[in-house]
Write a protein that holds these residues in place. Structure first.
Motif, short mmCIF file in Angstrom:
data_model
loop_
_atom_site.label_atom_id
_atom_site.label_comp_id
_atom_site.label_asym_id
_atom_site.label_seq_id
_atom_site.Cartn_x
_atom_site.Cartn_y
_atom_site.Cartn_z
N GLU A 1 0.83 -1.21 0.00
CA GLU A 1 0.00 0.00 0.00
C GLU A 1 0.86 1.25 0.00
N ASP B 1 4.50 5.63 -5.26
CA ASP B 1 4.67 5.47 -6.69
C ASP B 1 3.71 6.41 -7.44
N ARG B 2 2.46 6.44 -7.01
CA ARG B 2 1.47 7.34 -7.63
C ARG B 2 1.88 8.79 -7.43
N ALA B 3 2.33 9.12 -6.23
CA ALA B 3 2.65 10.51 -5.90
C ALA B 3 3.77 11.04 -6.79
N LEU C 1 4.37 10.60 -9.79
CA LEU C 1 3.92 11.02 -11.11
C LEU C 1 4.01 12.52 -11.27
N LEU C 2 3.78 13.20 -10.18
CA LEU C 2 3.71 14.66 -10.24
C LEU C 2 5.09 15.29 -10.18
N LEU D 1 2.92 20.54 -11.38
CA LEU D 1 1.89 19.82 -12.14
C LEU D 1 0.58 19.69 -11.38
N GLY D 2 0.65 19.74 -10.06
CA GLY D 2 -0.56 19.58 -9.27
C GLY D 2 -0.21 19.02 -7.90
N SER D 3 -1.22 18.57 -7.18
CA SER D 3 -0.96 18.03 -5.86
C SER D 3 -1.65 16.69 -5.71
N MET D 4 -1.22 15.92 -4.71
CA MET D 4 -1.82 14.61 -4.48
C MET D 4 -1.77 14.35 -3.00
N ASN D 5 -2.80 13.78 -2.44
CA ASN D 5 -2.70 13.30 -1.07
C ASN D 5 -3.48 12.00 -0.89
N GLU D 6 -3.03 11.22 0.06
CA GLU D 6 -3.65 9.91 0.28
C GLU D 6 -3.43 9.49 1.73
N ASP D 7 -4.45 8.82 2.31
CA ASP D 7 -4.34 8.31 3.68
C ASP D 7 -4.08 6.81 3.66
N ILE D 8 -3.25 6.35 4.57
CA ILE D 8 -3.02 4.91 4.70
C ILE D 8 -3.21 4.54 6.16
#
Lengths: 368, 368
Positions: B262, B268-270, B272-273, B299-306
């Motif tokens: 996870e 890995d996704r993050a 990308l930016l 390019l932008g922003s990203m956030n994710e909870d684990i």
């Protein structure tokens, strides 16, 4: 705009339309994919002004609208999302939020109004072929288009319809490839030149299934391919194509029947000795029952005998090995027939019904 | 010289020794593979003066002798031959004929006398590990060597033996990787630095089977790997390696247990930016039961909870996402433990027995 669709549908759609996103352009809007949810269906569109692709994807429209998003970053994000439903939502500032499970991306979009829509093409007579056939025909001819732009017509392929026959032709000045397909019905005569790039991209998108169909429409300036839920529109290349029939001939002095795989492997081995840019011919010495292939370069020499079935005269002739390899690779027959006249005249590789014809010009050589 | 061996054996041998053929050199003889059939066995050898590889291949010697052949052209020829017995024959002018079925190649060789043989290494204490273990250990540490030559020691890996423990260490100034292996017996203390390139090439040749063994010998200047029918000899990097134990610590204020896959997918996704060369950190915000990851770029922003299992204090800390990805990719455990002190102190990813320890330095960030 707010839409929901599965990651897999989104990836499929993005992969299709990405084929018409230019890698370099002075107009940033062309580097975008348009997501259009103004109507009852979600459409993705790309357009490099020569080639445009539109595809529909399965999904739910929660709020109508549209947005143009940078194709590269969008496709990378979409591909790396978890395998679940994806929500794409835009606000009044064109900020776009892509949410999937707990991952949330925020990127800037561009106004869909600025996007260059696909031209509207009047649909007249529809030519129908299977996806399998179109994909095969492109594969079997595309290699002999010219890759430089000095003669624009050579960078495209002739699509010629006469009665119920579609003939697809490509040539680059050293060789000529022709594939003939029987259509299910009669059509009025047509003759257009389709850009090679268009055909390569179409061929990548086609599923290649024999049961699925492609509908093609031509106008004076455009060709349209419709299949599955995708529409590809391309400009045509203007001008009159070369007079093909004058180049063809059924006369021969020597006919060789040969195992295709053996011949291909042998030439493939021989080309090891030829460095890129080096123009060493492969020399073919046709005798009774045996054909000898020879090549010689700075790196060394190679020769090999192949068993053949010969009619007519003995002959020694030289070729650019790459041209033979290209043609042999796309022929599906186990055995091929070579028709030759003399060491200065073209060689024809063709089947009995002339469903395929590959013409290759010989090259001069000094007998080794 | 005249030898006969199967194409498959020849290809296998050539693939192994090709790993030590330099791509660029001012000494053309180093671009060759030496075929040595002077004794009762056929040996292939390559040597770039830092790294040398010798392997024996199955085959029949009809006439003793040896020849050096350009590695590139020889391996290309061998690979494209039909799957049958190959005859290699040389004449007094070093002309080499390679014959397989009806294909016959002729290339020029070089005198084997001019070839730089492998150094003869005195074999003292033999350290034995399984091929599987050595291959794994290299994979799990090689990514954190430094790739520039400004500090030579950082381009290698420390192999340190104490009692029955082999410790393999790599570091590049921003991170440190340690793998510990228990050996089957006790050895005298040893400490050497093996070039990273050597380990990468050895790792490619190793079959990776748990049942097959590798024997390693060290001298002051060389390391030798012996396995299957292959010998790899490499120079060592001179100098005293960094004092590792001073960098390690068992203290922590925050411990996080997290699902490895996870976490890896999220980072890995993050990334990308983050465009290459751009040094955007990923910001990790550790709270109770939830760890939030955030990244922001042009390019932008990203956030994710684990979801996590946390002991100790909350903490916000930034990392180079690549360093986290590199370490997480090579860990085989389903769950990993992160040990942290504060936003300025290194993060440790390690298992309970410290079979692996990955130290990663944090980076400064502006809270988003």
């Amino acid at each position: 705009m707010k839409i929901v669709c599965s990651k897999s549908n989104l990836v499929k759609g993005v992969n299709i339309v990405s084929k018409a996103v230019p890698s370099k352009t002075t107009m940033p809007i062309l580097e975008c994919i348009l997501i259009d949810a103004n109507m009852d269906v979600i459409k993705l569109t790309s357009n490099d002004m020569e080639l445009g692709i539109q595809t529909e994807i399965e999904g739910e429209i929660i709020k109508h609208g549209m947005i143009a998003i940078d194709a590269k970053i969008f496709s990378e994000i979409v591909r790396k999302l978890p395998d679940n439903d994806v929500i794409i939502e835009t606000d009044e500032n064109l900020q776009t939020t892509i949410t999937c499970e707990k991952a949330k991306f925020n990127i800037s979009g561009k106004s869909g109004e600025d996007f260059a829509y696909l031209p509207i093409i009047e649909k007249n007579e529809t030519i129908v072929v299977s996806q399998f056939t179109l994909k095969e025909v492109i594969r079997q001819t595309i290699f002999s288009i010219a890759d430089n732009e000095s003669n624009k017509l050579m960078t495209g392929e002739l699509f010629e319809i006469h009665d119920n026959i579609l003939r697809v032709v490509s040539l680059d000045g050293h060789r000529l490839s022709i594939r003939k397909i029987e259509l299910k019905q009669q059509y009025s005569d047509k003759k257009i030149v389709v850009p090679g790039k268009t055909l390569m991209e179409v061929s990548k998108i086609l599923s290649g299934e024999a049961e699925s169909e492609v509908c093609m429409y031509f106008t004076n300036n455009h060709i349209v391919f419709e299949f599955d839920r995708t529409v590809v529109v391309s400009r045509l290349i203007e001008g009159e194509y070369f007079k093909i029939d004058q180049m063809l001939s059924n006369d021969y002095e020597t006919k060789v029947k040969i195992n295709k795989k053996e011949l291909l492997n042998c030439i493939d081995r021989a080309t090891l000795l030829v460095k890129e840019g080096d123009k060493k011919p492969i020399i073919i010495n046709i005798g009774d029952e045996i054909m000898e292939l020879k090549i010689k370069s700075q790196l060394g020499s190679m020769n090999e005998d192949i068993v053949i079935n010969k009619e007519g005269k003995d002959l020694m002739i030289g070729f650019n090995p790459k041209f033979l390899i290209d043609a042999l690779r796309v022929i599906d027959d186990e055995e091929v027939d070579l028709y030759l006249m003399n060491a200065k005249a073209p060689c024809f590789i063709k089947d009995e019904d002339e469903n395929y014809i590959y013409l290759i010009l010989p090259v001069n050589f000094n007998a080794i």
